[in-house]
Design a protein around this motif. Structure first.
Motif, short mmCIF file in Angstrom:
data_model
loop_
_atom_site.label_atom_id
_atom_site.label_comp_id
_atom_site.label_asym_id
_atom_site.label_seq_id
_atom_site.Cartn_x
_atom_site.Cartn_y
_atom_site.Cartn_z
N GLU A 1 1.83 7.22 1.34
CA GLU A 1 2.37 6.95 2.68
C GLU A 1 1.72 5.72 3.30
O GLU A 1 2.38 4.88 3.91
CB GLU A 1 2.18 8.15 3.59
N VAL A 2 0.41 5.62 3.15
CA VAL A 2 -0.29 4.50 3.75
C VAL A 2 0.10 3.18 3.07
O VAL A 2 0.16 2.12 3.69
CB VAL A 2 -1.82 4.72 3.71
N LEU A 3 0.39 3.25 1.75
CA LEU A 3 0.78 2.05 1.02
C LEU A 3 2.22 1.64 1.30
O LEU A 3 2.52 0.45 1.43
CB LEU A 3 0.58 2.26 -0.49
N SER A 4 3.10 2.63 1.37
CA SER A 4 4.53 2.31 1.51
C SER A 4 5.00 2.22 2.95
O SER A 4 6.04 1.62 3.22
CB SER A 4 5.35 3.39 0.79
N ASN A 5 4.24 2.79 3.88
CA ASN A 5 4.72 2.86 5.25
C ASN A 5 3.75 2.26 6.27
O ASN A 5 4.10 1.34 7.01
CB ASN A 5 5.02 4.31 5.62
N ASP A 6 2.51 2.76 6.28
CA ASP A 6 1.58 2.41 7.36
C ASP A 6 1.15 0.94 7.30
O ASP A 6 1.22 0.23 8.31
CB ASP A 6 0.35 3.31 7.30
N PHE A 7 0.70 0.49 6.14
CA PHE A 7 0.28 -0.90 6.03
C PHE A 7 1.44 -1.87 6.26
O PHE A 7 1.27 -2.86 6.98
CB PHE A 7 -0.38 -1.16 4.67
N PRO A 8 2.62 -1.65 5.67
CA PRO A 8 3.74 -2.56 5.96
C PRO A 8 4.09 -2.62 7.44
O PRO A 8 4.46 -3.69 7.94
CB PRO A 8 4.89 -1.97 5.13
N LYS A 9 3.98 -1.49 8.15
CA LYS A 9 4.30 -1.51 9.57
C LYS A 9 3.32 -2.39 10.34
O LYS A 9 3.70 -3.12 11.26
CB LYS A 9 4.28 -0.09 10.13
N LEU A 10 2.04 -2.33 9.95
CA LEU A 10 1.07 -3.20 10.60
C LEU A 10 1.39 -4.67 10.33
O LEU A 10 1.35 -5.50 11.24
CB LEU A 10 -0.34 -2.88 10.08
N LEU A 11 1.70 -4.98 9.08
CA LEU A 11 1.96 -6.37 8.72
C LEU A 11 3.24 -6.89 9.36
O LEU A 11 3.35 -8.08 9.67
CB LEU A 11 2.04 -6.51 7.20
N GLN A 12 4.22 -6.04 9.57
CA GLN A 12 5.46 -6.48 10.21
C GLN A 12 5.21 -6.92 11.65
O GLN A 12 5.90 -7.80 12.17
CB GLN A 12 6.49 -5.36 10.18
N ARG A 13 4.22 -6.31 12.30
CA ARG A 13 3.94 -6.68 13.68
C ARG A 13 3.04 -7.91 13.76
O ARG A 13 2.78 -8.42 14.84
CB ARG A 13 3.25 -5.52 14.41
N PHE A 14 2.54 -8.36 12.62
CA PHE A 14 1.66 -9.52 12.63
C PHE A 14 2.50 -10.79 12.61
O PHE A 14 3.34 -10.97 11.74
CB PHE A 14 0.75 -9.50 11.40
N PRO A 15 2.29 -11.72 13.56
CA PRO A 15 3.11 -12.93 13.64
C PRO A 15 2.69 -13.97 12.61
O PRO A 15 1.86 -14.82 12.86
CB PRO A 15 2.83 -13.45 15.06
N LEU A 16 3.27 -13.88 11.42
CA LEU A 16 2.87 -14.78 10.34
C LEU A 16 3.10 -16.24 10.69
O LEU A 16 2.38 -17.13 10.25
CB LEU A 16 3.65 -14.44 9.06
#
Length: 540
Positions: free
Chosen positions: A381-396
């Motif tokens: 869950e942390v690999l497929s969901n939690d970490f991607p959600k954090l990265l999506q909010r990061f303004p690359l």
């Protein structure tokens, strides 16, 4: 500081002030339990503490003695570091963590490793022999507010390397896992790779993306010799670093003793040095993403480790355990292939075979824990969901601005904005050029009477405008050149945004042409100006 407040259905949607809080929560709630159950620390590194995750970006410097590691840190700090010892002989005989502190002081290793606010508690596993060869140098250099450096003992050769009271490659591996950048320093006159240096480089396996090669003291050889030295160094590295990609090599001479000594290669070395310094200065900005990257790697390793132990336990018979365990260790490569096929795991996620086999030799397979499916599901869950959600909010691309209810979980916009205005390279000079020209400058400068009108139009009170003028008139001549005028208008905008003006102008806000000496930022600016001039020449 605003807080992120979305739904409360997931761990990453709770209230977190910064990304670090979110990462600490994810690690402690979903990754650490499986690490503890499977004794992950016995095979890899101990479980992380909050201070490990909160730590500033670290740069690890490795090289043979007299390659300029300590001098490199002194060059970046632009001052002497407490406890430094520089010389042509092996002078640095200990690991030295150079970190920021209001007062210059040295903290012994045994003390550092028990401090909660320092990320070094895990070093206790290496014992007193190492603690006596470890220290922390607290220094007030500005760059240390954003980056910490780990200075290492000069790598030895011959029989001397067996005289250390600790496992040098193991300690190097521990620091490498936590470092954000690893610099391998070579001297242009010392390209051989000793056995200990080879072991240290091999201990960096798995951290290839962090490694940068620095050919230091490159101004001591001619341009023709530099080509041969570069080729010889790459040939030596090719036999040690097993990678199909060509590693990035930075040429330079990092010392504060004066200008580069070879005019033939000065421009080349200057550009290379600026490139490396830019990489270092970008570390704090990208620190949150790298921490996510490291935790993703750790979570994948933990999952594979748990499945390996569970598989080995299931292979153990009721009788003849010792013989079966020895057989499994001897054929560990076959067992890895079985686990890979059964669980559909990537081959690259499996640990180093020989190193893992050594750890298994002192274990009892029958005592390994059974696979805990709930914990494995949390890892997934942390690999497929939690970490991607954090990265999506990061303004690359840096374009996102938080709304009233949403805080970028990495808090970089807010943190950066509080210091971004203090960097002269972020003053928008192009925006102020038409206004400056409209004031009809004489000999490239405008008087206070000429500048009074645009400054007063800001609506700021006279005492604030007087402070802005005092800060901008660096040469105290009652006039402003273009850079000084840009600085004044920049400070006006800063004050209008609600920031407090400093009593004294920070060194980073002083226009580059007015700074004394060759500072780090000055080097970067000069390089950019040279590039711009070259581009302009192409259009003439």
């Amino acid at each position: 500081m605003k807080k992120l407040n979305v739904s409360e259905s997931k761990e990453t949607d709770k209230l977190f002030t910064t990304s670090i809080d979110a990462l600490k929560n994810l690690y402690s709630s979903k990754i650490k339990p499986l690490e503890t159950l499977t004794k992950f620390g016995d095979f890899y590194t101990p479980t992380l503490t909050d201070s490990d995750i909160e730590a500033k970006p670290m740069v690890l410097l490795i090289g043979q003695y007299s390659t300029g590691k300590t001098t490199f840190i002194q060059y970046l700090c632009e001052r002497d570091v407490p406890g430094q010892n520089i010389g042509p002989e092996p002078t640095t005989d200990r690991f030295n963590a150079v970190m920021y502190g209001n007062e210059d002081r040295i903290i012994p290793g045994n003390t550092v490793c028990v401090q909660e606010d320092k990320p070094f508690k895990g070093l206790a596993r290496f014992g007193t022999g190492f603690m006596n060869k470890f220290q922390c140098s607290m220094c007030s250099a500005p760059i240390l507010q954003s980056v910490s450096f780990i200075d290492t003992p000069g790598v030895l050769s011959g029989s001397k390397q067996s005289q250390r009271s600790y496992d040098f490659p193991a300690v190097t591996s521990w620091f490498a896992e936590r470092a954000d950048m690893i610099l391998l320093l070579f001297d242009a006159h010392k390209l051989d790779i000793s056995d200990e240096f080879k072991q240290a480089i091999e201990a960096l396996k798995g951290h290839d993306e962090k490694i940068k090669i620095v050919l230091n003291k490159a101004d001591k050889v001619s341009s023709q010799q530099l080509l041969r030295v570069y080729g010889a160094m790459m040939w030596s590295l090719g036999k040690v670093i097993k990678t199909p990609e060509v590693m990035r090599v930075y040429l330079g001479s990092f010392w504060s003793g004066g200008p580069l000594q070879n005019p033939e290669t000065e421009n080349l070395l200057h550009a290379e040095m600026v490139d490396l310094i830019k990489e270092l200065l970008l570390l704090p900005k990208n620190a949150a993403v790298r921490k996510v990257n490291d935790l993703v790697k750790r979570a994948r390793m933990t999952k594979v480790h748990a499945l390996i132990l569970s598989h080995l336990k299931n292979e153990m018979p009721v009788f003849g355990k010792e013989k079966k365990q020895a057989e499994l260790i001897a054929n560990l490569d076959r067992e890895f292939k079985k686990i890979e096929r059964i669980h559909n795991l990537p081959e690259g996620d499996f640990p180093d075979l020989d190193r893992y086999r050594q750890q298994l030799n002192v274990q009892d397979f029958s005592k390994f824990p059974k696979v805990n499916q709930k914990m494995l599901d949390q890892i997934d869950e942390v690999l497929s969901n939690d970490f991607p959600k954090l990265l999506q909010r990061f303004p690359l691309d840096g374009s996102h601005q938080p709304t009233s209810y949403e805080l970028n979980p990495f808090a970089l916009d807010e943190v950066d904005e509080s210091i971004r205005w203090q960097l002269f390279e972020n003053v928008d000079q192009n925006a102020f050029l038409p206004l400056f020209n409209s004031l009809n400058p004489i000999n490239g400068k405008v008087t206070g009477a000429d500048a009074k009108v645009p400054l007063s139009q800001s609506g700021l009170p006279s005492n604030i405008l007087a402070q802005i003028w005092r800060l901008s008139d660096i040469n105290k001549e009652g006039k402003l050149d273009f850079e000084g005028f840009c600085l004044a208008m920049h400070l006006v905008n800063v004050k209008l945004k609600g920031f407090e003006l400093p009593d004294q102008l920070p060194q980073t806000l002083i226009p580059f042409s007015k700074r004394s000496g060759m500072s780090i930022n000055n080097n970067i600016n000069n390089s950019n100006n040279n590039n711009n001039n070259n581009n302009n020449n192409n259009y003439r």
